[in-house]
Design a protein around this motif. Structure first.
Motif, PDB file in Angstrom:
ATOM      1  N   SER A  48       8.190  50.534 -53.279  1.00 13.74           N
ATOM      2  CA  SER A  48       7.260  50.598 -52.089  1.00 13.74           C
ATOM      3  C   SER A  48       6.038  50.354 -52.361  1.00 13.74           C
ATOM      4  CB  SER A  48       7.414  51.922 -51.427  1.00 13.74           C
ATOM      5  OG  SER A  48       6.566  52.010 -50.281  1.00 13.74           O
ATOM      6  N   PRO A  49       5.154  49.482 -51.814  1.00 14.82           N
ATOM      7  CA  PRO A  49       3.636  49.373 -52.115  1.00 14.82           C
ATOM      8  C   PRO A  49       2.981  50.483 -51.315  1.00 14.82           C
ATOM      9  CG  PRO A  49       4.564  48.124 -50.271  1.00 14.82           C
ATOM     10  CD  PRO A  49       5.913  48.723 -50.749  1.00 14.82           C
ATOM     11  N   ARG A  50       3.479  51.429 -50.534  1.00 15.74           N
ATOM     12  CA  ARG A  50       2.810  52.429 -49.898  1.00 15.74           C
ATOM     13  C   ARG A  50       3.377  53.938 -50.694  1.00 15.74           C
ATOM     14  NH1 ARG A  50       4.224  54.260 -45.457  1.00 15.74           N
ATOM     15  NH2 ARG A  50       6.292  53.280 -45.244  1.00 15.74           N
TER      16      ARG A  50
ATOM     17  N   THR B 284      13.999  61.428 -67.282  1.00 18.32           N
ATOM     18  CA  THR B 284      14.094  60.810 -66.145  1.00 18.32           C
ATOM     19  C   THR B 284      12.699  60.522 -65.668  1.00 18.32           C
ATOM     20  OG1 THR B 284      16.102  61.586 -65.110  1.00 18.32           O
ATOM     21  CG2 THR B 284      14.781  60.546 -63.657  1.00 18.32           C
ATOM     22  N   VAL B 285      12.248  59.186 -65.525  1.00 15.69           N
ATOM     23  CA  VAL B 285      10.955  58.692 -65.235  1.00 15.69           C
ATOM     24  C   VAL B 285      11.007  57.971 -63.959  1.00 15.69           C
ATOM     25  CG1 VAL B 285       8.986  57.243 -65.895  1.00 15.69           C
ATOM     26  CG2 VAL B 285      10.203  58.751 -67.690  1.00 15.69           C
ATOM     27  N   ILE B 286       9.838  58.389 -63.091  1.00 14.90           N
ATOM     28  CA  ILE B 286       9.776  57.357 -61.797  1.00 14.90           C
ATOM     29  C   ILE B 286       8.417  56.730 -61.910  1.00 14.90           C
ATOM     30  CG2 ILE B 286       9.259  57.611 -59.192  1.00 14.90           C
ATOM     31  CD1 ILE B 286      10.856  60.416 -59.115  1.00 14.90           C
ATOM     32  N   TYR B 287       8.750  55.277 -61.932  1.00  9.29           N
ATOM     33  CA  TYR B 287       7.601  54.431 -61.843  1.00  9.29           C
ATOM     34  C   TYR B 287       7.228  54.182 -60.440  1.00  9.29           C
ATOM     35  CZ  TYR B 287       4.639  50.794 -63.808  1.00  9.29           C
ATOM     36  OH  TYR B 287       3.552  49.895 -64.061  1.00  9.29           O
ATOM     37  N   ASP B 288       6.272  54.220 -60.005  1.00  5.01           N
ATOM     38  CA  ASP B 288       5.750  53.933 -58.788  1.00  5.01           C
ATOM     39  C   ASP B 288       4.880  52.542 -58.760  1.00  5.01           C
ATOM     40  OD1 ASP B 288       6.727  56.011 -57.139  1.00  5.01           O
ATOM     41  OD2 ASP B 288       4.991  57.134 -58.003  1.00  5.01           O
ATOM     42  N   ILE B 289       5.077  51.448 -58.089  1.00  6.23           N
ATOM     43  CA  ILE B 289       4.563  50.064 -58.090  1.00  6.23           C
ATOM     44  C   ILE B 289       3.328  50.205 -56.864  1.00  6.23           C
ATOM     45  CG2 ILE B 289       6.651  48.844 -58.504  1.00  6.23           C
ATOM     46  CD1 ILE B 289       6.244  47.658 -55.751  1.00  6.23           C
ATOM     47  N   ALA B 290       3.097  51.051 -56.405  1.00 11.06           N
ATOM     48  CA  ALA B 290       1.877  51.410 -55.344  1.00 11.06           C
ATOM     49  C   ALA B 290       0.643  51.417 -56.054  1.00 11.06           C
ATOM     50  CB  ALA B 290       2.243  52.495 -54.494  1.00 11.06           C
ATOM     51  N   GLY B 291      -0.187  50.511 -55.731  1.00 12.25           N
ATOM     52  CA  GLY B 291      -1.653  50.903 -56.226  1.00 12.25           C
ATOM     53  C   GLY B 291      -1.837  49.956 -57.694  1.00 12.25           C
ATOM     54  N   LYS B 292      -0.684  49.308 -58.012  1.00 11.22           N
ATOM     55  CA  LYS B 292      -0.558  48.385 -59.187  1.00 11.22           C
ATOM     56  C   LYS B 292      -0.676  47.000 -58.937  1.00 11.22           C
ATOM     57  CE  LYS B 292       1.637  52.073 -62.009  1.00 11.22           C
ATOM     58  NZ  LYS B 292       1.706  52.985 -60.879  1.00 11.22           N
TER      59      LYS B 292
ATOM     60  N   ALA C  51       5.947  41.963 -54.573  1.00 16.88           N
ATOM     61  CA  ALA C  51       5.597  42.689 -55.926  1.00 16.88           C
ATOM     62  C   ALA C  51       6.707  42.857 -56.645  1.00 16.88           C
ATOM     63  CB  ALA C  51       4.917  43.999 -55.927  1.00 16.88           C
ATOM     64  N   MET C  52       7.578  43.146 -56.010  1.00 17.98           N
ATOM     65  CA  MET C  52       9.176  43.543 -56.577  1.00 17.98           C
ATOM     66  C   MET C  52       9.721  42.197 -57.095  1.00 17.98           C
ATOM     67  SD  MET C  52       9.972  46.570 -57.287  1.00 17.98           S
ATOM     68  CE  MET C  52      11.526  46.186 -58.085  1.00 17.98           C
ATOM     69  N   ASN C  53       9.662  41.191 -56.252  1.00 16.65           N
ATOM     70  CA  ASN C  53      10.255  39.673 -56.680  1.00 16.65           C
ATOM     71  C   ASN C  53       9.632  39.274 -57.804  1.00 16.65           C
ATOM     72  OD1 ASN C  53      12.313  38.784 -54.738  1.00 16.65           O
ATOM     73  ND2 ASN C  53      10.711  39.213 -53.341  1.00 16.65           N
ATOM     74  N   ALA C  54       8.101  39.590 -57.839  1.00 15.89           N
ATOM     75  CA  ALA C  54       7.409  39.205 -58.994  1.00 15.89           C
ATOM     76  C   ALA C  54       7.735  39.851 -60.225  1.00 15.89           C
ATOM     77  CB  ALA C  54       5.915  39.267 -58.813  1.00 15.89           C
ATOM     78  N   ILE C  55       7.961  41.248 -60.121  1.00 22.91           N
ATOM     79  CA  ILE C  55       8.540  41.792 -61.235  1.00 22.91           C
ATOM     80  C   ILE C  55       9.766  41.377 -61.927  1.00 22.91           C
ATOM     81  CG2 ILE C  55       9.354  44.317 -61.991  1.00 22.91           C
ATOM     82  CD1 ILE C  55       7.229  45.436 -59.997  1.00 22.91           C
ATOM     83  N   ILE C  56      10.704  41.324 -61.121  1.00 24.72           N
ATOM     84  CA  ILE C  56      11.984  41.163 -61.615  1.00 24.72           C
ATOM     85  C   ILE C  56      12.067  39.528 -62.167  1.00 24.72           C
ATOM     86  CG2 ILE C  56      14.453  40.346 -60.704  1.00 24.72           C
ATOM     87  CD1 ILE C  56      14.392  42.624 -58.890  1.00 24.72           C
ATOM     88  N   THR C  57      11.475  38.739 -61.449  1.00 27.04           N
ATOM     89  CA  THR C  57      11.242  37.173 -62.322  1.00 27.04           C
ATOM     90  C   THR C  57      10.702  37.238 -63.554  1.00 27.04           C
ATOM     91  OG1 THR C  57      11.060  36.442 -59.801  1.00 27.04           O
ATOM     92  CG2 THR C  57      10.501  35.016 -61.693  1.00 27.04           C
ATOM     93  N   ARG C  58       9.730  37.738 -63.586  1.00 21.63           N
ATOM     94  CA  ARG C  58       8.775  37.772 -64.836  1.00 21.63           C
ATOM     95  C   ARG C  58       9.601  38.679 -66.031  1.00 21.63           C
ATOM     96  NH1 ARG C  58       2.897  39.698 -63.170  1.00 21.63           N
ATOM     97  NH2 ARG C  58       2.787  39.589 -65.540  1.00 21.63           N
ATOM     98  N   LEU C  59      10.143  39.791 -65.695  1.00 21.47           N
ATOM     99  CA  LEU C  59      10.706  40.659 -66.567  1.00 21.47           C
ATOM    100  C   LEU C  59      11.948  39.780 -67.029  1.00 21.47           C
ATOM    101  CD1 LEU C  59      11.087  43.597 -67.381  1.00 21.47           C
ATOM    102  CD2 LEU C  59      12.667  44.224 -65.764  1.00 21.47           C
ATOM    103  N   GLY C  60      12.685  39.172 -66.572  1.00 23.74           N
ATOM    104  CA  GLY C  60      13.695  38.302 -66.881  1.00 23.74           C
ATOM    105  C   GLY C  60      13.346  37.427 -68.026  1.00 23.74           C
ATOM    106  N   ALA C  61      12.150  36.627 -67.582  1.00 20.91           N
ATOM    107  CA  ALA C  61      11.576  35.646 -68.392  1.00 20.91           C
ATOM    108  C   ALA C  61      11.302  36.234 -69.817  1.00 20.91           C
ATOM    109  CB  ALA C  61      10.355  35.018 -67.777  1.00 20.91           C
ATOM    110  N   ILE C  62      10.543  37.419 -69.972  1.00 19.86           N
ATOM    111  CA  ILE C  62       9.993  37.866 -71.326  1.00 19.86           C
ATOM    112  C   ILE C  62      11.092  38.767 -72.066  1.00 19.86           C
ATOM    113  CG2 ILE C  62       7.760  38.126 -70.385  1.00 19.86           C
ATOM    114  CD1 ILE C  62       7.959  41.220 -69.876  1.00 19.86           C
TER     115      ILE C  62
END
Length: 233
Positions: A16-18, A41-49, A101-112
């Motif tokens: 969530s971006p919020r 267990t680690v929670i990673y928030d994409i908000a603010g990034k 942002a999640m679409n960008a993350i998943i697309t680029r994650l697969g590439a690298i």
């Protein structure tokens, strides 16, 4: 050496971006489920990034270096992702899809992750699950669940879900315009049990991989301490 639950690492990505969103609450419940088995267990928030969109013009760079040419927060998330034994995605619905942002993350994650490999692609076998919440019962939750499950399969991972009959291909939720989650107790329980299922299945896989170490190919033993780094300036 026998594997204990505490040796299992689960990454919960709050997409969530919020901050302080309903998605954040569901992500926390999933994390509680994983922790109940003793898993780290680690929670990673994409908000603010910041996550720029994939340009697909840098294949030579990430094939050569194993990194993305864009300099933003993806590298930190990729480092958490590659270390984890289990991944839980918790995302809100935006126009029958995920936040951009999640679409960008998943697309680029697969590439690298797969761009810098010699020989066969690593069989990551990370256990994954998804939580998707929107404003209506038929707002696209299952569309996003199918996408995330396909992403996990594409990454050579194993998608699992919470307990049926409430959860089939993922944990779905609806929140009204006042922000109240419908059937909150049921949804929270499903999110909690998704964390349990991901953690326990990750432990089963880790134990099996250890027991079969003499007969499995090297693709099952990829570098979990691999470091993704932004480009040098």
């Amino acid at each position: 050496m026998a594997i204990d639950a505490k040796d299992i690492r689960i990454l919960v990505i709050n997409g969530s971006p919020r901050k302080n969103s309903n998605t954040a609450q569901l992500a926390e419940k999933a994390a509680e489920g994983a922790r109940s088995l003793g898993a780290e267990t680690v929670i990673y928030d994409i908000a603010g990034k910041c996550y720029e969109h994939c340009r697909e013009s840098c294949k030579a760079y990430h094939t050569r270096t194993g990194n993305c040419i864009l300099d933003d927060d993806l590298h930190d998330l990729a480092n958490e992702w590659i270390r984890a034994d289990g991944i839980i995605y918790a995302v809100p619905l935006f126009h029958m899809g995920m936040p951009s942002a999640m679409n960008a993350i998943i697309t680029r994650l697969g590439a690298i992750v797969f761009g810098h490999t010699e020989g066969k692609v690593p069989r990551l076998l990370k256990v994954g699950g998804c939580i998707v919440q929107g404003n209506t019962h038929y707002g696209g939750q299952e569309v996003v669940m199918e996408y995330l499950n396909a992403h996990l399969l594409l990454m050579n991972c194993l998608p699992v879900t919470s307990d049926m009959p409430e959860a089939y291909i993922g944990t779905g939720a609806q929140a009204d315009n006042n922000g109240k989650i419908d059937r909150e107790d049921v949804v929270f329980e499903n999110s909690f049990m998704l964390g349990v299922r991901v953690a326990e299945t990750a432990k089963i896989i880790a134990c099996g991989r250890e027991a079969l170490a003499d007969s499995l190919p090297d693709e099952y033993y990829y570098d979990r301490n691999r470091i993704f780094q932004p480009p040098r300036k």
